[in-house]
Scaffold this active site. Structure first.
Site, PDB file in Angstrom:
ATOM      1  N   CYS A  83     -47.860 -47.878 -26.687  1.00 20.47           N
ATOM      2  CA  CYS A  83     -46.785 -47.011 -26.208  1.00 20.47           C
ATOM      3  C   CYS A  83     -46.638 -45.798 -27.136  1.00 20.47           C
ATOM      4  O   CYS A  83     -47.553 -44.992 -27.218  1.00 20.47           O
ATOM      5  CB  CYS A  83     -45.483 -47.785 -26.052  1.00 20.47           C
ATOM      6  SG  CYS A  83     -44.267 -46.893 -25.026  1.00 20.47           S
ATOM      7  N   HIS A 192     -47.510 -51.315 -22.005  1.00 20.63           N
ATOM      8  CA  HIS A 192     -47.256 -52.443 -22.899  1.00 20.63           C
ATOM      9  C   HIS A 192     -48.094 -53.645 -22.468  1.00 20.63           C
ATOM     10  O   HIS A 192     -47.708 -54.362 -21.546  1.00 20.63           O
ATOM     11  CB  HIS A 192     -45.779 -52.820 -22.861  1.00 20.63           C
ATOM     12  CG  HIS A 192     -44.886 -51.833 -23.518  1.00 20.63           C
ATOM     13  ND1 HIS A 192     -44.582 -51.884 -24.860  1.00 20.63           N
ATOM     14  CD2 HIS A 192     -44.237 -50.750 -23.019  1.00 20.63           C
ATOM     15  CE1 HIS A 192     -43.775 -50.878 -25.166  1.00 20.63           C
ATOM     16  NE2 HIS A 192     -43.552 -50.176 -24.072  1.00 20.63           N
ATOM     17  N   GLU A 194     -48.320 -56.405 -23.953  1.00 21.01           N
ATOM     18  CA  GLU A 194     -47.550 -57.619 -24.235  1.00 21.01           C
ATOM     19  C   GLU A 194     -46.514 -57.912 -23.159  1.00 21.01           C
ATOM     20  O   GLU A 194     -45.938 -59.011 -23.128  1.00 21.01           O
ATOM     21  CB  GLU A 194     -46.886 -57.512 -25.616  1.00 21.01           C
ATOM     22  CG  GLU A 194     -45.650 -56.660 -25.691  1.00 21.01           C
ATOM     23  CD  GLU A 194     -45.920 -55.158 -25.763  1.00 21.01           C
ATOM     24  OE1 GLU A 194     -44.945 -54.405 -25.961  1.00 21.01           O
ATOM     25  OE2 GLU A 194     -47.086 -54.738 -25.633  1.00 21.01           O
TER      26      GLU A 194
END
Length: 212
Positions: A83, A192, A194
Site C-alpha cells: 500500500c 493489501h 494480507e
C-alpha cells in the site's frame, strides 16, 4: 527445510498485525521489529503502510528505515512494500497540494486518483505482465484495495541496456494506476495481500518461495 525468516518493519503503520498473521499463515518465521539486525539480516523484509504519504515517510525516517531498505536493495536482499509501502518507493507524493519526497527507487508521482468515487475501496482485478513471480497462478484473481492516491504514469528509462525494466502490474479505478511493481529484489503492491483472501495468501506464498 527451515522456514524463511521475514521481518515486518515496525514503525507505527496500522496494518502490521494482519501482515504478520498473513505471513505466518503461508509459512514464514516472522519478526516484528525495526532493529537493524532484524531488518538487515532477514531473508525478506516487508514494509507495510497505511495513511498519508508524508506520515509514512516520517515514520520510516524515525527508525532509520530509509538507509536500511537502501542497503538491502543494494545488496540484492528482498523487500516487499504494501500500500503506502509501495507509494513511498516512488519519487514523490502530492497530497492536498503538499509535495513530499519519496525514496526515489522508481520514477513517478503519487497523486489523487482521477475517479468519481474516492477512496478506491474494495476488490478489483489486475493486469500483470508476462513473467510475473508475484502473480504466478493468480493473474485472474481479484485483490483488495483501500486507497485514494496512486501512481498513474510510468516513465521508466528503458534506454539503458544494462538495466532490466521492472515488471509493472496495472489496475483501473477511474483510470489506470500501478497495482504492483517487481524490480529484482524490490517488489511492492498497492493493494493489501494480507486482506485479499486466498489470492493474497498465494501472492505472499509466491514471494516467500522466491526467498529460498
Amino acid at each position: 527445510m527451515n522456514a524463511p525468516r521475514v521481518t515486518v518493519l515496525d514503525y507505527g503503520s496500522g496494518n502490521i498485525r494482519s501482515a504478520v498473521r498473513a505471513l505466518e499463515h503461508v509459512g514464514a518465521e516472522v519478526t516484528l521489529s525495526a532493529a537493524a539486525d532484524d531488518v538487515l539480516n532477514a531473508d525478506g523484509l516487508v514494509v507495510p503502510g497505511v495513511g498519508a504519504f508524508a506520515a509514512v515517510m516520517q515514520g520510516l525516517k524515525d527508525v532509520d528505515a530509509l538507509r536500511m531498505i537502501g542497503r538491502r536493495v543494494a545488496g540484492g536482499r528482498p523487500v516487499l512494500g504494501i500500500c503506502v509501502g509501495l507509494q513511498v518507493l516512488f519519487e514523490e507524493g502530492v497530497e492536498h497540494g503538499v509535495r513530499t519526497q519519496g525514496m526515489g527507487e522508481w520514477p513517478g508521482t503519487v497523486e489523487r486518483l482521477k475517479a468519481d468515487v474516492v477512496p478506491h475501496m474494495g476488490w478489483n482485478t489486475v493486469d500483470p505482465p508476462e513473467g510475473s513471480v508475484l502473480f504466478e497462478g493468480i493473474a485472474d484473481e481479484r485483490f483488495y484495495f483501500v486507497h485514494s492516491y496512486g501512481v498513474q504514469e510510468w516513465n521508466f528509462d528503458v534506454t539503458q541496456p544494462a538495466m532490466r525494466p521492472p515488471l509493472v502490474t496495472w489496475s483501473t479505478h477511474g483510470g489506470p494506476f500501478i497495482a504492483a511493481v517487481e524490480n529484482g529484489p524490490l517488489s511492492a503492491t498497492q493493494f493489501h495481500p494480507e486482506k485479499s483472501g486466498d489470492a493474497g495468501a498465494q501472492l505472499l506464498r509466491n514471494w516467500i518461495s522466491s526467498l529460498r
